[in-house]
Design an enzyme around this catalytic site. Structure first.
Site, PDB file in Angstrom:
ATOM      1  N   ILE A 292       0.876  -1.165   0.000  1.00 46.43           N
ATOM      2  CA  ILE A 292       0.000   0.000   0.000  1.00 46.43           C
ATOM      3  C   ILE A 292       0.914   1.216   0.000  1.00 46.43           C
ATOM      4  O   ILE A 292       1.932   1.232   0.707  1.00 46.43           O
ATOM      5  CB  ILE A 292      -0.985  -0.007   1.194  1.00 46.43           C
ATOM      6  CG1 ILE A 292      -1.983   1.146   1.092  1.00 46.43           C
ATOM      7  CG2 ILE A 292      -0.268  -0.008   2.517  1.00 46.43           C
ATOM      8  CD1 ILE A 292      -3.200   1.000   2.003  1.00 46.43           C
TER       9      ILE A 292
ATOM     10  N   VAL B  34       1.088   5.696  -0.815  1.00 40.66           N
ATOM     11  CA  VAL B  34       0.458   6.973  -1.140  1.00 40.66           C
ATOM     12  C   VAL B  34       1.565   7.951  -1.539  1.00 40.66           C
ATOM     13  O   VAL B  34       2.600   8.031  -0.849  1.00 40.66           O
ATOM     14  CB  VAL B  34      -0.336   7.526   0.073  1.00 40.66           C
ATOM     15  CG1 VAL B  34      -0.921   8.895  -0.239  1.00 40.66           C
ATOM     16  CG2 VAL B  34      -1.438   6.549   0.489  1.00 40.66           C
TER      17      VAL B  34
ATOM     18  N   GLU C  98       2.607  -7.682   6.451  1.00 38.96           N
ATOM     19  CA  GLU C  98       3.867  -7.476   7.156  1.00 38.96           C
ATOM     20  C   GLU C  98       4.242  -6.012   7.071  1.00 38.96           C
ATOM     21  O   GLU C  98       4.087  -5.396   6.012  1.00 38.96           O
ATOM     22  CB  GLU C  98       4.977  -8.314   6.516  1.00 38.96           C
ATOM     23  CG  GLU C  98       5.002  -9.729   7.027  1.00 38.96           C
ATOM     24  CD  GLU C  98       5.610 -10.697   6.036  1.00 38.96           C
ATOM     25  OE1 GLU C  98       6.157 -10.243   5.016  1.00 38.96           O
ATOM     26  OE2 GLU C  98       5.514 -11.905   6.280  1.00 38.96           O
TER      27      GLU C  98
ATOM     28  N   ASN D  62       7.877   1.583  10.996  1.00 39.91           N
ATOM     29  CA  ASN D  62       7.069   2.353  10.039  1.00 39.91           C
ATOM     30  C   ASN D  62       5.857   2.961  10.761  1.00 39.91           C
ATOM     31  O   ASN D  62       4.744   2.426  10.742  1.00 39.91           O
ATOM     32  CB  ASN D  62       6.625   1.449   8.882  1.00 39.91           C
ATOM     33  CG  ASN D  62       6.022   2.234   7.727  1.00 39.91           C
ATOM     34  OD1 ASN D  62       5.605   3.375   7.888  1.00 39.91           O
ATOM     35  ND2 ASN D  62       5.969   1.609   6.568  1.00 39.91           N
TER      36      ASN D  62
ATOM     37  N   TYR E   3      -2.774   1.086  10.137  1.00 39.39           N
ATOM     38  CA  TYR E   3      -3.269  -0.274  10.370  1.00 39.39           C
ATOM     39  C   TYR E   3      -3.962  -0.383  11.739  1.00 39.39           C
ATOM     40  O   TYR E   3      -4.978  -1.065  11.873  1.00 39.39           O
ATOM     41  CB  TYR E   3      -2.117  -1.276  10.287  1.00 39.39           C
ATOM     42  CG  TYR E   3      -1.413  -1.306   8.951  1.00 39.39           C
ATOM     43  CD1 TYR E   3      -2.124  -1.099   7.763  1.00 39.39           C
ATOM     44  CD2 TYR E   3      -0.047  -1.544   8.861  1.00 39.39           C
ATOM     45  CE1 TYR E   3      -1.475  -1.128   6.539  1.00 39.39           C
ATOM     46  CE2 TYR E   3       0.601  -1.572   7.640  1.00 39.39           C
ATOM     47  CZ  TYR E   3      -0.109  -1.362   6.487  1.00 39.39           C
ATOM     48  OH  TYR E   3       0.523  -1.394   5.268  1.00 39.39           O
TER      49      TYR E   3
HETATM   50  C1  COA Z   1       1.492   4.223   5.225  1.00 33.02           C
HETATM   51  C2  COA Z   1       0.801   5.110   4.188  1.00 33.02           C
HETATM   52  C3  COA Z   1       0.213   4.219   3.097  1.00 33.02           C
HETATM   53  C4  COA Z   1      -0.339   5.884   4.890  1.00 33.02           C
HETATM   54  O1  COA Z   1      -1.037   6.617   3.888  1.00 33.02           O
HETATM   55  P1  COA Z   1      -1.793   7.993   4.244  1.00 33.02           P
HETATM   56  O2  COA Z   1      -2.644   8.383   3.096  1.00 33.02           O
HETATM   57  O3  COA Z   1      -0.819   8.986   4.755  1.00 33.02           O
HETATM   58  O4  COA Z   1      -2.740   7.485   5.408  1.00 33.02           O
HETATM   59  P2  COA Z   1      -3.892   8.250   6.136  1.00 33.02           P
HETATM   60  O5  COA Z   1      -3.852   9.726   5.825  1.00 33.02           O
HETATM   61  O6  COA Z   1      -5.170   7.527   5.857  1.00 33.02           O
HETATM   62  O7  COA Z   1      -3.506   7.989   7.667  1.00 33.02           O
HETATM   63  C5  COA Z   1      -2.188   8.045   8.057  1.00 33.02           C
HETATM   64  C6  COA Z   1      -2.127   7.896   9.555  1.00 33.02           C
HETATM   65  O8  COA Z   1      -0.762   7.851   9.886  1.00 33.02           O
HETATM   66  C7  COA Z   1      -0.453   8.963  10.685  1.00 33.02           C
HETATM   67  N1  COA Z   1       0.897   9.373  10.294  1.00 33.02           N
HETATM   68  C8  COA Z   1       1.281   9.923   9.142  1.00 33.02           C
HETATM   69  N2  COA Z   1       2.616  10.121   9.166  1.00 33.02           N
HETATM   70  C9  COA Z   1       3.047   9.662  10.361  1.00 33.02           C
HETATM   71  C10 COA Z   1       4.304   9.587  10.998  1.00 33.02           C
HETATM   72  N3  COA Z   1       5.434   9.980  10.377  1.00 33.02           N
HETATM   73  N4  COA Z   1       4.380   9.070  12.242  1.00 33.02           N
HETATM   74  C11 COA Z   1       3.265   8.626  12.874  1.00 33.02           C
HETATM   75  N5  COA Z   1       2.050   8.660  12.315  1.00 33.02           N
HETATM   76  C12 COA Z   1       1.946   9.177  11.080  1.00 33.02           C
HETATM   77  C13 COA Z   1      -1.509   9.970  10.411  1.00 33.02           C
HETATM   78  O9  COA Z   1      -1.638  10.877  11.496  1.00 33.02           O
HETATM   79  C14 COA Z   1      -2.721   9.079  10.266  1.00 33.02           C
HETATM   80  O10 COA Z   1      -3.204   8.611  11.507  1.00 33.02           O
HETATM   81  P3  COA Z   1      -4.492   9.261  12.199  1.00 33.02           P
HETATM   82  O11 COA Z   1      -5.591   9.261  11.187  1.00 33.02           O
HETATM   83  O12 COA Z   1      -4.754   8.356  13.352  1.00 33.02           O
HETATM   84  O13 COA Z   1      -4.077  10.638  12.572  1.00 33.02           O
HETATM   85  C15 COA Z   1       1.777   6.156   3.594  1.00 33.02           C
HETATM   86  O14 COA Z   1       2.398   6.834   4.654  1.00 33.02           O
HETATM   87  C16 COA Z   1       2.845   5.564   2.674  1.00 33.02           C
HETATM   88  O15 COA Z   1       2.627   5.413   1.481  1.00 33.02           O
HETATM   89  N6  COA Z   1       4.020   5.250   3.236  1.00 33.02           N
HETATM   90  C17 COA Z   1       5.147   4.760   2.421  1.00 33.02           C
HETATM   91  C18 COA Z   1       4.881   3.345   1.921  1.00 33.02           C
HETATM   92  C19 COA Z   1       4.652   2.398   3.064  1.00 33.02           C
HETATM   93  O16 COA Z   1       5.329   2.426   4.078  1.00 33.02           O
HETATM   94  N7  COA Z   1       3.647   1.512   2.906  1.00 33.02           N
HETATM   95  C20 COA Z   1       3.276   0.543   3.920  1.00 33.02           C
HETATM   96  C21 COA Z   1       4.179  -0.647   3.964  1.00 33.02           C
HETATM   97  S1  COA Z   1       3.978  -1.689   2.527  1.00 33.02           S
END
Ligand code: COA
Length: 147
Positions: free
Chosen positions: A72, A74, A106, A111, A118
């Site tokens: 996943i 973004v 996983e 992260n 999750y």
């Molecule tokens: C993990 C990921 C998919 C989340 O996508 P996103 O669109 O930002 O997710 P959302 O906006 O729906 O929610 C993100 C949540 O993480 C929190 N968050 C964002 N950045 C954060 C950080 N650096 N530390 C802690 N929490 C964090 C947000 O506050 C939110 O939580 P909340 O709704 O309880 O406040 C995105 O950060 C990403 O693409 N990361 C890189 C790829 C990755 O690690 N993928 C997962 C492993 S395969």
């Protein structure tokens, strides 16, 4: 939310390759790997558009009663706006509809953003794989009961 989750199509592949490189660097899937997610056994590749561009994607594999969230991601410029949450909800809906009783994934123990996403969706730690990643970081195996 207004963004639409839809199935990925072959024309999305270049944008997905670019997102993979940005998000996962040396671990990025190449175009052939992503193409296999379009039509591989049990696979479903979902995307979210933001304007004309693909902003987020998720790849799921459902085999028998287990669904695996394989990826996943973004676009960094669009993180923190709920796209990840919307995609994960769509993955859970798909997994349930496909007959899965459990969703597994996983994630690196470091992260924080993914763990927040999750945890909010109700996934809980079911196992820990020590030193699983190349940098020595543990993987947490998270699960969600779907039945
Ligand atoms: C993990 C990921 C998919 C989340 O996508 P996103 O669109 O930002 O997710 P959302 O906006 O729906 O929610 C993100 C949540 O993480 C929190 N968050 C964002 N950045 C954060 C950080 N650096 N530390 C802690 N929490 C964090 C947000 O506050 C939110 O939580 P909340 O709704 O309880 O406040 C995105 O950060 C990403 O693409 N990361 C890189 C790829 C990755 O690690 N993928 C997962 C492993 S395969």
């Amino acid at each position: 939310m207004s963004e639409q989750v839809r199935d990925a199509q072959p024309p999305d592949l270049p944008a997905l390759v670019a997102l993979e490189r940005t998000l996962f660097g040396a671990e990025a899937w190449d175009e052939a790997s992503l193409r296999a997610e379009l039509d591989g056994p049990g696979r479903r590749l979902l995307v979210v558009e933001d304007g004309p561009r693909v902003a987020a994607y998720a790849s799921t594999m459902v085999l028998g009663d287990v669904a695996d969230l394989l990826r996943i991601g973004v676009d960094p410029a669009r993180q923190g706006r709920g796209l990840g949450g919307a995609l994960l909800a769509a993955v859970v809906d798909h997994a349930r509809a496909a007959g899965a009783h459990r969703l597994l994934l996983e994630v690196a123990a470091t992260n924080a953003a993914a763990l927040a996403l999750y945890g909010r969706a109700g996934l809980v730690e079911v196992d820990r794989r020590r030193g699983y990643y190349r940098d020595g970081v543990d993987a947490l195996v998270l699960g969600l009961a779907l039945a």
